[in-house]
Design a protein around this motif. Structure first.
Motif, PDB file in Angstrom:
ATOM      1  N   UNK A   1       1.047  -1.335   0.377  1.00  0.00           N
ATOM      2  CA  UNK A   1      -0.321  -0.051   0.019  1.00  0.00           C
ATOM      3  C   UNK A   1       1.143   1.653  -0.071  1.00  0.00           C
ATOM      4  N   UNK A   2       1.971   1.876   0.645  1.00  0.00           N
ATOM      5  CA  UNK A   2       2.942   2.641   0.258  1.00  0.00           C
ATOM      6  C   UNK A   2       3.133   2.972  -0.484  1.00  0.00           C
ATOM      7  N   UNK A   3       4.192   1.581  -0.877  1.00  0.00           N
ATOM      8  CA  UNK A   3       4.700   2.024  -2.559  1.00  0.00           C
ATOM      9  C   UNK A   3       3.673   2.318  -3.328  1.00  0.00           C
ATOM     10  N   UNK A   4       2.474   1.815  -3.448  1.00  0.00           N
ATOM     11  CA  UNK A   4       1.174   1.870  -3.921  1.00  0.00           C
ATOM     12  C   UNK A   4       1.195   3.690  -4.324  1.00  0.00           C
ATOM     13  N   UNK A  30      -9.332   4.319   0.127  1.00  0.00           N
ATOM     14  CA  UNK A  30     -10.584   3.799   0.948  1.00  0.00           C
ATOM     15  C   UNK A  30     -10.194   2.027   1.198  1.00  0.00           C
ATOM     16  N   UNK A  31      -9.760   1.202   0.437  1.00  0.00           N
ATOM     17  CA  UNK A  31      -9.001  -0.133   0.771  1.00  0.00           C
ATOM     18  C   UNK A  31      -7.706  -0.042   1.739  1.00  0.00           C
ATOM     19  N   UNK A  32      -7.196   0.603   2.121  1.00  0.00           N
ATOM     20  CA  UNK A  32      -5.991   1.416   3.215  1.00  0.00           C
ATOM     21  C   UNK A  32      -6.729   1.817   4.026  1.00  0.00           C
ATOM     22  N   UNK A  34      -8.770   4.737   4.828  1.00  0.00           N
ATOM     23  CA  UNK A  34      -8.339   6.253   5.738  1.00  0.00           C
ATOM     24  C   UNK A  34     -10.279   6.583   4.087  1.00  0.00           C
ATOM     25  N   UNK A  35     -11.127   5.394   4.941  1.00  0.00           N
ATOM     26  CA  UNK A  35     -12.542   6.390   4.195  1.00  0.00           C
ATOM     27  C   UNK A  35     -12.307   7.503   3.066  1.00  0.00           C
ATOM     28  N   UNK A  36     -12.528   8.871   4.924  1.00  0.00           N
ATOM     29  CA  UNK A  36     -13.338  10.540   4.647  1.00  0.00           C
ATOM     30  C   UNK A  36     -12.176  10.479   3.647  1.00  0.00           C
ATOM     31  N   UNK A  37     -10.382  10.419   2.980  1.00  0.00           N
ATOM     32  CA  UNK A  37      -9.679  10.463   2.210  1.00  0.00           C
ATOM     33  C   UNK A  37      -9.872  10.371   1.429  1.00  0.00           C
ATOM     34  N   UNK A  38     -11.303   9.345   1.299  1.00  0.00           N
ATOM     35  CA  UNK A  38     -11.433   8.626  -0.597  1.00  0.00           C
ATOM     36  C   UNK A  38     -12.445   9.494  -0.993  1.00  0.00           C
ATOM     37  N   UNK A  39     -13.313   9.877   0.128  1.00  0.00           N
ATOM     38  CA  UNK A  39     -14.692  10.558  -0.095  1.00  0.00           C
ATOM     39  C   UNK A  39     -14.350  11.380  -0.649  1.00  0.00           C
ATOM     40  N   UNK A  40     -12.893  12.463  -0.406  1.00  0.00           N
ATOM     41  CA  UNK A  40     -12.488  13.389  -0.766  1.00  0.00           C
ATOM     42  C   UNK A  40     -11.825  13.041  -2.339  1.00  0.00           C
ATOM     43  N   UNK A  41     -11.262  11.919  -2.252  1.00  0.00           N
ATOM     44  CA  UNK A  41     -11.050  12.378  -3.262  1.00  0.00           C
ATOM     45  C   UNK A  41     -11.910  12.187  -4.492  1.00  0.00           C
ATOM     46  N   UNK A 307     -10.853   6.106   9.605  1.00  0.00           N
ATOM     47  CA  UNK A 307     -11.404   5.086   8.669  1.00  0.00           C
ATOM     48  C   UNK A 307     -12.996   5.478   9.771  1.00  0.00           C
ATOM     49  N   UNK A 308     -14.089   4.935   8.986  1.00  0.00           N
ATOM     50  CA  UNK A 308     -15.521   4.594   9.389  1.00  0.00           C
ATOM     51  C   UNK A 308     -15.090   3.122  10.123  1.00  0.00           C
ATOM     52  N   UNK A 309     -14.915   2.370   9.890  1.00  0.00           N
ATOM     53  CA  UNK A 309     -14.597   1.399  11.334  1.00  0.00           C
ATOM     54  C   UNK A 309     -14.080   1.475  12.333  1.00  0.00           C
ATOM     55  N   UNK A 310     -12.958   2.252  12.744  1.00  0.00           N
ATOM     56  CA  UNK A 310     -12.716   3.421  13.783  1.00  0.00           C
ATOM     57  C   UNK A 310     -12.931   4.052  14.875  1.00  0.00           C
ATOM     58  N   UNK A 311     -14.276   4.464  13.296  1.00  0.00           N
ATOM     59  CA  UNK A 311     -15.484   5.693  14.406  1.00  0.00           C
ATOM     60  C   UNK A 311     -16.765   4.359  15.046  1.00  0.00           C
ATOM     61  N   UNK A 312     -16.653   3.485  13.920  1.00  0.00           N
ATOM     62  CA  UNK A 312     -17.818   3.483  14.548  1.00  0.00           C
ATOM     63  C   UNK A 312     -17.489   1.985  15.970  1.00  0.00           C
ATOM     64  N   UNK A 313     -15.961   1.462  16.297  1.00  0.00           N
ATOM     65  CA  UNK A 313     -15.424   1.231  17.192  1.00  0.00           C
ATOM     66  C   UNK A 313     -15.652   2.031  18.409  1.00  0.00           C
ATOM     67  N   UNK A 314     -15.163   2.709  18.162  1.00  0.00           N
ATOM     68  CA  UNK A 314     -15.588   4.053  19.408  1.00  0.00           C
ATOM     69  C   UNK A 314     -16.537   4.258  20.200  1.00  0.00           C
TER      70      UNK A 314
END
Length: 406
Positions: A1-4, A30-32, A34-41, A307-314
């Motif tokens: 992922x970092x290389x990509x 999104x796969x990494x 970073x869903x918020x950043x994915x929405x912006x992109x 991360x949406x998953x991290x938000x839901x877990x919190x």
């Protein structure tokens, strides 16, 4: 992922206004996690290419995740105006129409899809879904078998074939399919219940007891385990399970899922990655160490703020700590990325606990509007209406739930 990520950064220097490059960046983010950043992109991609099929497809998928199936339809339709034969747009558009209960429209789009991409196996899968929903199990099985290995690779196809086998009088074969899917998704409680049913219908009472006697918390699985004990002539062991099955139904409530591993093990693993963090927080909640659970969840969210998953877990940790308002803040942030039914249920519970019953009902009503086949949502609303004396509407929703497997 970092290389990509570094490769995309280099590409941006030479093509900063390429909408499809921004689509690829959004999907990587999104796969990494970073869903918020994915929405912006994705918004950037759509701004650069308002008629670009790839940008419209991604935007439609993200809108569907966060706002429901109906909200995504205009974006799919815009994409198909620009690219009428795009296989990815046609496949997702057909599936979204199906989730909205528009079977005739779905069939028309699936036919367009099959004509536009005759070698695409997804067309066969979507046709199999339509056949199964219409009760034509032989056709559904034939279509799945023609799709190659899709019924062994794709979780939804594994589930569909197992359901077809169960309805078609092949419970032992169905049990193998449910078992395979459960190995991929061990926390999928619906598949657990389906596996228990398949074992019961196949007469595999000993395996049913071995697998589910210790975890038969819901009334249906308890009924199956009790009947299995009865079939083996052990009425003493059957009695508590049958009593549990026949008790008055409790109101809908949330319960902490048991952790997959002991707290000692999950503590040693720590928060090295997402699955380990989820397991640790679940273990802490189960041990009633809600302050520690919340600290670990918030620590993970700070490390992955997009991360949406991290938000839901919190949010889960806050709800377990009896802070429904704090849970709602996290759940709403997660729902802006993706709002599946389990998250909606937790949001509704947090709203109820905050004294916002009307908002909870509106949230579940909106979910049912976007997912007409959601029997659980229909029953939740039916119980609520019945409790306040609206019997006619409650019965209509109950019948709707029964018609959709409730």
């Amino acid at each position: 992922m970092p290389a990509a990520g570094k490769a995309f950064d280099r590409a941006l220097k030479t093509a900063p206004n390429d909408p499809e490059l921004w689509v690829d960046i959004a999907r990587l983010r999104y796969r990494g996690g970073e869903q918020k950043q994915a929405l912006m992109a994705s918004r950037k991609a759509l701004a650069l290419g308002p008629r670009n099929p790839a940008a419209l497809l991604l935007s439609a998928q993200l809108v569907r995740d966060a706002q429901g199936n109906a909200a995504a339809l205009p974006l799919f339709e815009r994409g198909l105006e620009a690219a009428p034969n795009d296989p990815d747009l046609l496949a997702d558009y057909a599936a979204t129409l199906g989730e909205l209960g528009r079977a005739t429209d779905m069939l028309a789009v699936v036919r367009r899809f099959a004509a536009a991409a005759p070698g695409d196996r997804r067309a066969l899968y979507l046709q199999a879904v339509l056949a199964a929903r219409a009760g034509n199990h032989d056709l559904a099985r034939s279509l799945l078998q023609r799709s190659g290995d899709l019924d062994r690779e794709m979780p939804a196809a594994i589930l569909l074939l197992a359901l077809v086998d169960l309805d078609n009088g092949n419970p032992a074969v169905a049990a193998q399919g449910f078992d395979r899917l459960l190995s991929l998704q061990p926390d999928n409680v619906r598949v657990q219940a389906l596996l228990a049913r398949a074992l019961a219908v196949a007469g595999n009472d000993r395996e049913l007891i071995a697998r589910f006697a210790g975890t038969a918390d819901d009334r249906y699985t308890a009924l199956l385990v009790g009947r299995a004990y009865e079939n083996l002539g052990d009425r003493a062991k059957a009695a508590p399970f049958l009593d549990r099955a026949l008790r008055d139904p409790l109101p809908a409530h949330l319960a902490a899922l048991p952790p997959a591993a002991s707290l000692e093990v999950t503590t040693l693993r720590g928060t090295a990655d997402g699955p380990n963090t989820v397991a640790l927080v679940r273990g802490l909640i189960a041990a009633r160490r809600t302050r520690d659970a919340r600290a670990k969840a918030e620590e993970w969210l700070k490390r992955h703020p997009g991360s949406g998953e991290a938000m839901a877990l919190a949010g889960d940790a806050a709800l377990a700590a009896r802070d429904p308002r704090g849970a709602l803040r996290c759940y709403r942030a997660a729902a802006a990325v993706r709002r599946p039914w389990p998250l909606t249920k937790r949001m509704a519970a947090a709203l109820e606990a905050s004294g916002k019953s009307a908002s909870a009902e509106a949230l579940v009503t909106a979910q049912l509007a976007g997912e007409p086949s959601n029997a659980e949502a229909a029953m939740m609303l039916s119980r609520r209406l019945a409790a306040r004396g609206e019997r006619k509407r409650a019965e209509l929703l109950k019948a709707h739930a029964a018609a959709h497997g409730g």
